[in-house]
Design a protein around this motif. Structure first.
Motif, short mmCIF file in Angstrom:
data_model
loop_
_atom_site.label_atom_id
_atom_site.label_comp_id
_atom_site.label_asym_id
_atom_site.label_seq_id
_atom_site.Cartn_x
_atom_site.Cartn_y
_atom_site.Cartn_z
N ILE A 8 0.92 -1.32 -0.09
CA ILE A 8 0.15 -0.08 -0.13
C ILE A 8 0.98 1.34 0.04
CG2 ILE A 8 -1.81 1.34 1.13
CD1 ILE A 8 -2.90 -1.45 0.18
N ASP A 9 0.76 1.95 -1.01
CA ASP A 9 1.75 3.22 -1.21
C ASP A 9 1.27 4.58 -0.15
OD1 ASP A 9 3.79 4.85 -2.31
OD2 ASP A 9 2.09 5.97 -3.21
N THR A 10 -0.08 4.85 -0.33
CA THR A 10 -0.58 6.01 0.59
C THR A 10 -2.05 5.75 0.72
OG1 THR A 10 -0.80 8.38 0.47
CG2 THR A 10 -1.27 7.49 -1.61
N VAL A 28 1.42 14.68 17.04
CA VAL A 28 0.66 13.67 17.70
C VAL A 28 1.14 12.28 17.27
CG1 VAL A 28 -1.46 12.91 18.50
CG2 VAL A 28 -1.04 15.33 18.23
N LEU A 29 0.89 11.83 16.21
CA LEU A 29 1.36 10.54 15.72
C LEU A 29 2.96 10.29 15.41
CD1 LEU A 29 -1.77 9.50 13.61
CD2 LEU A 29 -1.52 9.69 16.15
N GLY A 30 3.76 11.02 15.21
CA GLY A 30 5.19 10.95 14.87
C GLY A 30 5.41 10.78 13.44
N GLY A 31 4.57 10.82 12.43
CA GLY A 31 4.78 10.90 11.06
C GLY A 31 5.97 11.76 10.69
N LEU A 32 6.57 11.45 9.70
CA LEU A 32 7.72 12.26 9.03
C LEU A 32 7.18 12.94 7.73
CD1 LEU A 32 10.44 9.52 9.27
CD2 LEU A 32 10.07 11.50 10.94
N LYS A 46 4.57 10.38 6.40
CA LYS A 46 5.26 9.06 6.09
C LYS A 46 5.42 8.34 7.38
CE LYS A 46 9.13 10.18 4.16
NZ LYS A 46 10.25 10.10 3.33
N PHE A 47 4.83 6.99 7.24
CA PHE A 47 4.67 6.35 8.58
C PHE A 47 5.50 4.75 7.82
CE2 PHE A 47 1.37 9.21 9.45
CZ PHE A 47 1.60 9.47 10.63
N GLY A 48 6.61 4.65 7.97
CA GLY A 48 7.27 3.63 7.54
C GLY A 48 7.24 3.60 6.00
N PHE A 72 -3.30 1.42 12.45
CA PHE A 72 -1.83 1.81 12.50
C PHE A 72 -1.35 0.35 13.39
CE2 PHE A 72 -2.91 6.37 11.88
CZ PHE A 72 -1.87 6.75 11.24
N TYR A 73 -0.35 -0.11 13.18
CA TYR A 73 0.18 -1.27 14.01
C TYR A 73 0.97 -0.57 15.37
CZ TYR A 73 2.97 -4.82 16.03
OH TYR A 73 3.84 -5.51 17.19
#
Length: 117
Positions: A8-10, A28-32, A46-48, A72-73
């Motif tokens: 899954i890309d996005t 809050v969620l720590g995405g980049l 981005k999340f991983g 979200f895992y």
């Protein structure tokens, strides 16, 4: 297994205030931060290996109540629950059905979920 569809890309998530949403998903969620469209109406977090692409819209069609289309895992659902609750995020109760999971909501009321298995 097909090698054509590899991941899954996005995932597209609507927002009424893209700058606030972009900051929230990072703070809050720590995405980049990822790419931004030239006009800024699309912004990627981005999340991983997977990204969330926020897109600016006022169309009420996108804001009808619905459940999350993805999880979200997390390694510890209870810790994630406490973390989000302490950040003022609206969360639902932790449930267990083969895995521990719960729903929570972003600034636009989009339902998101967390899963531990």
């Amino acid at each position: 297994m097909s090698t054509m569809f590899q991941r899954i890309d996005t995932v597209f998530v609507p927002t009424r205030d893209i700058e606030k949403a972009f900051a929230w998903y990072q703070d809050v969620l720590g995405g980049l931060p990822g790419w931004k469209s030239e006009k800024g109406e699309y912004q990627c977090v981005k999340f991983g290996d997977t990204s969330i692409t926020l897109f600016l819209t006022d169309d009420p069609l996108y804001f009808q109540p619905r459940r999350s289309a993805f999880n979200f895992y997390v390694p510890h659902a209870g810790e994630a629950y406490d973390y989000l609750l302490n950040r003022g995020v609206q969360v639902e109760e932790v449930k267990e059905y083969g895995a521990k999971y719960f729903a929570f909501y972003d600034l636009d009321g989009n339902c998101l979920e967390v899963c531990e298995y």
